[in-house]
Design a protein around this motif. Structure first.
Motif, short mmCIF file in Angstrom:
data_model
loop_
_atom_site.label_atom_id
_atom_site.label_comp_id
_atom_site.label_asym_id
_atom_site.label_seq_id
_atom_site.Cartn_x
_atom_site.Cartn_y
_atom_site.Cartn_z
N GLY A 16 4.13 3.11 -5.39
CA GLY A 16 5.29 3.29 -4.40
C GLY A 16 6.30 2.25 -4.17
N TYR A 17 6.94 2.02 -3.11
CA TYR A 17 7.96 0.97 -2.92
C TYR A 17 7.60 -0.08 -1.77
CZ TYR A 17 10.71 3.49 -6.42
OH TYR A 17 11.05 4.21 -7.58
N PHE A 18 7.71 -1.12 -1.68
CA PHE A 18 7.78 -1.94 -0.79
C PHE A 18 9.15 -2.57 0.01
CE2 PHE A 18 7.44 -6.52 1.07
CZ PHE A 18 6.54 -6.52 1.76
N PRO A 26 14.26 -2.46 -1.98
CA PRO A 26 12.63 -2.08 -2.24
C PRO A 26 12.20 -2.33 -3.66
CG PRO A 26 13.76 -0.02 -1.32
CD PRO A 26 15.11 -1.02 -1.75
N VAL A 27 11.06 -2.71 -3.61
CA VAL A 27 10.54 -3.20 -4.69
C VAL A 27 9.40 -2.36 -5.41
CG1 VAL A 27 9.35 -5.27 -6.05
CG2 VAL A 27 11.20 -5.74 -4.47
N ALA A 28 9.18 -1.95 -6.55
CA ALA A 28 8.19 -0.96 -6.85
C ALA A 28 6.76 -1.73 -7.12
CB ALA A 28 8.57 -0.24 -8.06
N SER A 31 0.07 -0.67 -7.78
CA SER A 31 -1.44 -0.60 -7.26
C SER A 31 -1.27 -1.25 -5.34
CB SER A 31 -2.42 -1.42 -7.89
OG SER A 31 -2.13 -2.92 -7.91
N GLN A 32 -2.27 -0.83 -4.82
CA GLN A 32 -2.33 -1.43 -3.61
C GLN A 32 -2.64 -2.91 -3.43
OE1 GLN A 32 -5.59 0.90 -1.53
NE2 GLN A 32 -3.86 2.45 -0.62
N LEU A 33 -3.12 -3.27 -4.56
CA LEU A 33 -3.27 -4.65 -4.68
C LEU A 33 -2.04 -5.56 -4.69
CD1 LEU A 33 -5.64 -6.83 -4.85
CD2 LEU A 33 -5.88 -6.48 -7.36
N GLU A 34 -1.13 -4.91 -5.59
CA GLU A 34 0.29 -5.72 -5.92
C GLU A 34 0.86 -5.56 -4.42
OE1 GLU A 34 2.87 -4.05 -9.14
OE2 GLU A 34 1.47 -4.75 -10.43
#
Length: 212
Positions: A16-18, A26-28, A31-34
């Motif tokens: 996903g994107y943060f 937005p930053v791709a 994983s949920q860990l990233e």
């Protein structure tokens, strides 16, 4: 710019994107860990910005070479840069992973670059992980204009709140949380966030400096 495409449709990975303020876009994440680590980078006063999949490296491995793309490149306020691998701790004993990270830990210092492996033991440790999630949840909404920021700082300097409850009394609950999310005020992220938590009016949030 990432050296390979991070978010694709044809993958079994959770991607996903943060919404990164530090990068302005937005930053791709893969994983949920990233994604969890991005939260720490966003609220760290040491971090200016960061890039995902920043470079393609050729790591010497015995008589051959291994192609390797680090997960992140992090730019710090002191001018230093770090190349980061984000990896679940359960995968570290795997032979291929161990060989890759061992080669990377030699390759980056040899080229005068800092390299760090970050695992879930850091990213999901409590109360850090819960604090990060809460604070960034409340960061949503418009940024402060320069005039608004000056007005907030003037009020903070005048009344000098000592704990989070004081900030709530000054600005209201929603705005107090947003000021935490925008790092206008800081707390110790390693301690459970409550209304009696000490607040810092400069320098952002406090936590263990993993880039020391």
């Amino acid at each position: 710019m990432a050296v390979r495409k991070v978010v694709t449709r044809s993958s079994c990975h959770f991607r996903g994107y943060f919404p990164s303020l530090k990068n302005g876009h937005p930053v791709a994440w893969e994983s949920q860990l990233e994604g969890g680590f991005f939260r720490l980078l966003e609220l760290s006063p040491f971090v200016l910005r960061y890039e995902v999949q920043p470079s393609r490296e050729r790591l010497p491995l015995g008589d051959t070479f291994l192609d390797y793309v680090p997960d992140l490149r992090v730019f710090l306020a002191n001018g230093s840069e770090w190349w980061i691998e984000v990896k679940p701790s359960r995968k570290l004993p795997i032979l291929s992973v161990k060989q890759k990270l061992s080669a990377a830990s030699i390759h980056f210092p040899a080229t005068n670059r800092n390299f760090l492996v970050v695992t879930d033991e850091l990213i999901w440790r409590e109360p850090l992980a819960t604090n990060l999630q809460k604070i960034l949840y409340h960061r949503r909404g418009p940024l402060l204009s320069s005039e608004q920021h000056a007005e907030v700082c003037s009020k903070l300097n005048k009344y000098k709140p000592h704990v989070f409850h004081d900030v709530i009394s000054l600005f209201g609950r929603m705005e107090a949380w947003r000021l935490l999310g925008l790092c206008v005020i800081g707390i110790n992220l390693e301690e459970t966030l409550v209304e009696e938590s000490q607040v810092f009016l400069s320098g952002g949030h406090r936590h263990a400096n993993i880039f020391a």
